[in-house]
Design a protein around this motif. Sequence first.
Motif, PDB file in Angstrom:
ATOM      1  N   VAL A 183       0.711  -1.176   0.187  1.00 52.86           N
ATOM      2  CA  VAL A 183       0.126  -0.113   0.016  1.00 52.86           C
ATOM      3  C   VAL A 183       0.851   1.345   0.296  1.00 52.86           C
ATOM      4  CG1 VAL A 183      -1.660   1.394   1.203  1.00 52.86           C
ATOM      5  CG2 VAL A 183      -1.971  -1.126   1.196  1.00 52.86           C
ATOM      6  N   LYS A 184       2.011   1.330   0.850  1.00 50.19           N
ATOM      7  CA  LYS A 184       2.956   2.448   0.791  1.00 50.19           C
ATOM      8  C   LYS A 184       3.598   2.685  -0.588  1.00 50.19           C
ATOM      9  CE  LYS A 184       4.189   3.161   5.442  1.00 50.19           C
ATOM     10  NZ  LYS A 184       5.446   3.436   6.293  1.00 50.19           N
ATOM     11  N   GLU A 185       3.769   1.681  -1.086  1.00 51.15           N
ATOM     12  CA  GLU A 185       4.529   1.621  -2.250  1.00 51.15           C
ATOM     13  C   GLU A 185       3.606   2.118  -3.479  1.00 51.15           C
ATOM     14  OE1 GLU A 185       7.932  -2.017  -1.820  1.00 51.15           O
ATOM     15  OE2 GLU A 185       6.001  -2.283  -2.770  1.00 51.15           O
ATOM     16  N   THR A 186       2.453   1.792  -3.461  1.00 51.92           N
ATOM     17  CA  THR A 186       1.257   2.298  -4.262  1.00 51.92           C
ATOM     18  C   THR A 186       0.881   3.560  -4.232  1.00 51.92           C
ATOM     19  OG1 THR A 186       0.418  -0.021  -4.413  1.00 51.92           O
ATOM     20  CG2 THR A 186      -1.030   1.674  -5.266  1.00 51.92           C
ATOM     21  N   GLU A 187       1.007   4.196  -2.928  1.00 50.68           N
ATOM     22  CA  GLU A 187       0.767   5.487  -2.580  1.00 50.68           C
ATOM     23  C   GLU A 187       1.669   6.387  -3.014  1.00 50.68           C
ATOM     24  OE1 GLU A 187      -0.182   5.677   1.508  1.00 50.68           O
ATOM     25  OE2 GLU A 187      -2.095   5.014   1.630  1.00 50.68           O
ATOM     26  N   ALA A 188       3.095   5.861  -2.984  1.00 49.80           N
ATOM     27  CA  ALA A 188       4.237   6.620  -3.253  1.00 49.80           C
ATOM     28  C   ALA A 188       4.417   7.060  -4.598  1.00 49.80           C
ATOM     29  CB  ALA A 188       5.570   6.225  -2.823  1.00 49.80           C
ATOM     30  N   LEU A 189       4.042   5.803  -5.701  1.00 51.16           N
ATOM     31  CA  LEU A 189       3.766   5.733  -6.909  1.00 51.16           C
ATOM     32  C   LEU A 189       2.607   6.772  -7.500  1.00 51.16           C
ATOM     33  CD1 LEU A 189       4.409   4.917  -9.913  1.00 51.16           C
ATOM     34  CD2 LEU A 189       2.976   2.958  -9.457  1.00 51.16           C
ATOM     35  N   ARG A 190       1.474   6.748  -6.770  1.00 49.81           N
ATOM     36  CA  ARG A 190       0.538   7.632  -7.385  1.00 49.81           C
ATOM     37  C   ARG A 190       0.914   8.739  -6.975  1.00 49.81           C
ATOM     38  NH1 ARG A 190      -4.956   5.014  -7.524  1.00 49.81           N
ATOM     39  NH2 ARG A 190      -4.540   2.640  -7.098  1.00 49.81           N
ATOM     40  N   ARG A 191       1.563   9.335  -5.846  1.00 49.37           N
ATOM     41  CA  ARG A 191       1.819  10.520  -5.530  1.00 49.37           C
ATOM     42  C   ARG A 191       2.807  11.121  -6.625  1.00 49.37           C
ATOM     43  NH1 ARG A 191       4.835   9.911  -1.572  1.00 49.37           N
ATOM     44  NH2 ARG A 191       3.169   9.181  -0.210  1.00 49.37           N
ATOM     45  N   ASP A 192       3.844  10.439  -6.989  1.00 55.35           N
ATOM     46  CA  ASP A 192       4.725  10.734  -7.907  1.00 55.35           C
ATOM     47  C   ASP A 192       4.242  11.107  -9.440  1.00 55.35           C
ATOM     48  OD1 ASP A 192       6.724  10.911  -6.105  1.00 55.35           O
ATOM     49  OD2 ASP A 192       7.782   9.059  -6.564  1.00 55.35           O
ATOM     50  N   ARG A 213       0.918  11.674  -9.825  1.00 55.34           N
ATOM     51  CA  ARG A 213       0.068  13.032  -9.732  1.00 55.34           C
ATOM     52  C   ARG A 213       1.039  14.512  -9.976  1.00 55.34           C
ATOM     53  NH1 ARG A 213      -2.835  11.362  -5.926  1.00 55.34           N
ATOM     54  NH2 ARG A 213      -1.345  11.874  -4.006  1.00 55.34           N
ATOM     55  N   ASP A 214       2.139  14.211  -9.316  1.00 54.63           N
ATOM     56  CA  ASP A 214       3.172  15.504  -9.597  1.00 54.63           C
ATOM     57  C   ASP A 214       3.594  15.555 -11.049  1.00 54.63           C
ATOM     58  OD1 ASP A 214       2.855  15.739  -6.746  1.00 54.63           O
ATOM     59  OD2 ASP A 214       4.936  14.999  -6.298  1.00 54.63           O
ATOM     60  N   ALA A 215       3.715  14.683 -11.694  1.00 54.40           N
ATOM     61  CA  ALA A 215       3.942  14.622 -13.240  1.00 54.40           C
ATOM     62  C   ALA A 215       2.781  14.550 -13.943  1.00 54.40           C
ATOM     63  CB  ALA A 215       4.612  13.158 -13.535  1.00 54.40           C
ATOM     64  N   GLY A 216       1.662  14.940 -13.428  1.00 46.07           N
ATOM     65  CA  GLY A 216       0.386  15.372 -14.524  1.00 46.07           C
ATOM     66  C   GLY A 216      -0.069  13.916 -14.909  1.00 46.07           C
ATOM     67  N   ALA A 217      -0.309  12.825 -14.058  1.00 47.85           N
ATOM     68  CA  ALA A 217      -0.729  11.517 -14.556  1.00 47.85           C
ATOM     69  C   ALA A 217      -1.458  11.114 -13.057  1.00 47.85           C
ATOM     70  CB  ALA A 217       0.355  10.732 -14.975  1.00 47.85           C
ATOM     71  N   SER A 218      -2.441  10.049 -13.730  1.00 45.59           N
ATOM     72  CA  SER A 218      -2.941   9.299 -12.476  1.00 45.59           C
ATOM     73  C   SER A 218      -3.140   7.724 -12.638  1.00 45.59           C
ATOM     74  CB  SER A 218      -4.441  10.058 -12.088  1.00 45.59           C
ATOM     75  OG  SER A 218      -5.329   9.606 -13.532  1.00 45.59           O
ATOM     76  N   MET A 219      -2.863   7.132 -11.657  1.00 49.78           N
ATOM     77  CA  MET A 219      -3.225   5.742 -11.743  1.00 49.78           C
ATOM     78  C   MET A 219      -4.273   5.054 -11.275  1.00 49.78           C
ATOM     79  SD  MET A 219      -0.231   2.782 -10.359  1.00 49.78           S
ATOM     80  CE  MET A 219      -1.236   2.148  -8.705  1.00 49.78           C
ATOM     81  N   VAL A 258       6.376  11.369 -21.581  1.00 49.19           N
ATOM     82  CA  VAL A 258       7.624  10.912 -20.877  1.00 49.19           C
ATOM     83  C   VAL A 258       7.654  11.198 -19.394  1.00 49.19           C
ATOM     84  CG1 VAL A 258      10.029  12.029 -21.167  1.00 49.19           C
ATOM     85  CG2 VAL A 258       8.441  11.817 -23.241  1.00 49.19           C
ATOM     86  N   GLU A 259       7.103  12.311 -18.755  1.00 53.49           N
ATOM     87  CA  GLU A 259       7.059  12.333 -17.528  1.00 53.49           C
ATOM     88  C   GLU A 259       6.589  11.193 -16.636  1.00 53.49           C
ATOM     89  OE1 GLU A 259       8.843  14.816 -15.684  1.00 53.49           O
ATOM     90  OE2 GLU A 259       9.511  15.569 -17.804  1.00 53.49           O
ATOM     91  N   ALA A 260       5.528  10.919 -17.249  1.00 51.54           N
ATOM     92  CA  ALA A 260       4.714   9.477 -16.617  1.00 51.54           C
ATOM     93  C   ALA A 260       5.470   8.366 -16.620  1.00 51.54           C
ATOM     94  CB  ALA A 260       3.529   9.519 -17.004  1.00 51.54           C
ATOM     95  N   ALA A 261       6.035   8.096 -17.867  1.00 47.20           N
ATOM     96  CA  ALA A 261       6.880   7.124 -18.153  1.00 47.20           C
ATOM     97  C   ALA A 261       8.323   6.973 -17.289  1.00 47.20           C
ATOM     98  CB  ALA A 261       7.252   6.781 -19.516  1.00 47.20           C
ATOM     99  N   LYS A 262       8.852   8.256 -17.081  1.00 50.35           N
ATOM    100  CA  LYS A 262       9.953   8.513 -16.157  1.00 50.35           C
ATOM    101  C   LYS A 262       9.597   7.983 -14.582  1.00 50.35           C
ATOM    102  CE  LYS A 262      12.667  11.776 -18.789  1.00 50.35           C
ATOM    103  NZ  LYS A 262      13.838  10.959 -19.239  1.00 50.35           N
ATOM    104  N   VAL A 263       8.430   8.376 -14.295  1.00 51.52           N
ATOM    105  CA  VAL A 263       8.117   8.029 -12.821  1.00 51.52           C
ATOM    106  C   VAL A 263       7.944   6.458 -12.803  1.00 51.52           C
ATOM    107  CG1 VAL A 263       6.269   8.071 -11.257  1.00 51.52           C
ATOM    108  CG2 VAL A 263       7.119  10.181 -12.477  1.00 51.52           C
ATOM    109  N   ILE A 264       7.153   5.815 -13.710  1.00 52.77           N
ATOM    110  CA  ILE A 264       6.940   4.403 -13.615  1.00 52.77           C
ATOM    111  C   ILE A 264       8.431   3.761 -13.611  1.00 52.77           C
ATOM    112  CG2 ILE A 264       6.122   2.402 -14.931  1.00 52.77           C
ATOM    113  CD1 ILE A 264       3.979   4.452 -15.944  1.00 52.77           C
ATOM    114  N   LYS A 265       9.447   4.198 -14.636  1.00 58.52           N
ATOM    115  CA  LYS A 265      10.529   3.698 -14.752  1.00 58.52           C
ATOM    116  C   LYS A 265      11.305   3.644 -13.328  1.00 58.52           C
ATOM    117  CE  LYS A 265      15.079   3.771 -16.987  1.00 58.52           C
ATOM    118  NZ  LYS A 265      15.812   5.019 -17.831  1.00 58.52           N
ATOM    119  N   LYS A 266      11.285   4.853 -12.847  1.00 57.81           N
ATOM    120  CA  LYS A 266      12.095   5.146 -11.595  1.00 57.81           C
ATOM    121  C   LYS A 266      11.683   4.167 -10.572  1.00 57.81           C
ATOM    122  CE  LYS A 266      11.105   8.401  -8.287  1.00 57.81           C
ATOM    123  NZ  LYS A 266      10.872   9.374  -7.903  1.00 57.81           N
TER     124      LYS A 266
END
Length: 173
Positions: free
Chosen positions: A33-42, A44-50, A88-96
């Motif tokens: 849950v924590k990892e999912t929340e961190a991914l969603r937060r990042d 959201r900052d990149a202009g995307a949503s999961m 690109v921004e969303a993809a970079k977040v997913i990659k990270k």
Amino acid sequence: MPAQSKIDMLEKINETIGASKGVFFIDYRGLTVKETEALRRDLRDAGASMKVYKNNLVDIAVKNAGLPDVSDKLKGTIAYVFYENDPVEAAKVIKKHSEALKKIEWVGAIADGQALDAEGAKAYAELASREELMAQLVYVMASPLTGIAQVCAGPARGLATALQAVVDQKNAA
């Protein structure tokens, strides 16, 4: 007759697809849950949503929107990363997050109106961001101008150097 909850969910998915420029498909199996929340937060900052939706409802919504067929990719535990502007921004977040956690797998994407496989989707993370491209463009455009300014200043600099040499010579004499 489908249940009203499924009809409502399909309408929500249609709205989400209509408001986004594209979507990445990722397998999020094993995330806490924590990892999912961190991914969603990042994201959201990149202009995307999961979002997590039923795969068959997403398949119907994709077909309703006239987008390419991706039904072969919508199997298993899929999370949908919808981006509003820059893929690109969303993809970079997913990659990270996928490199840090070793739990996220790329499944595919719909980007620029085309269906992409996992490698095609992952390639977006390797591209330069919009800001990096703008900086490169400014550098490329400014380089010739800098050169022209230096060439134009060359004769004046040479004249100044010659006049200074004459002054130095007269002062020495």
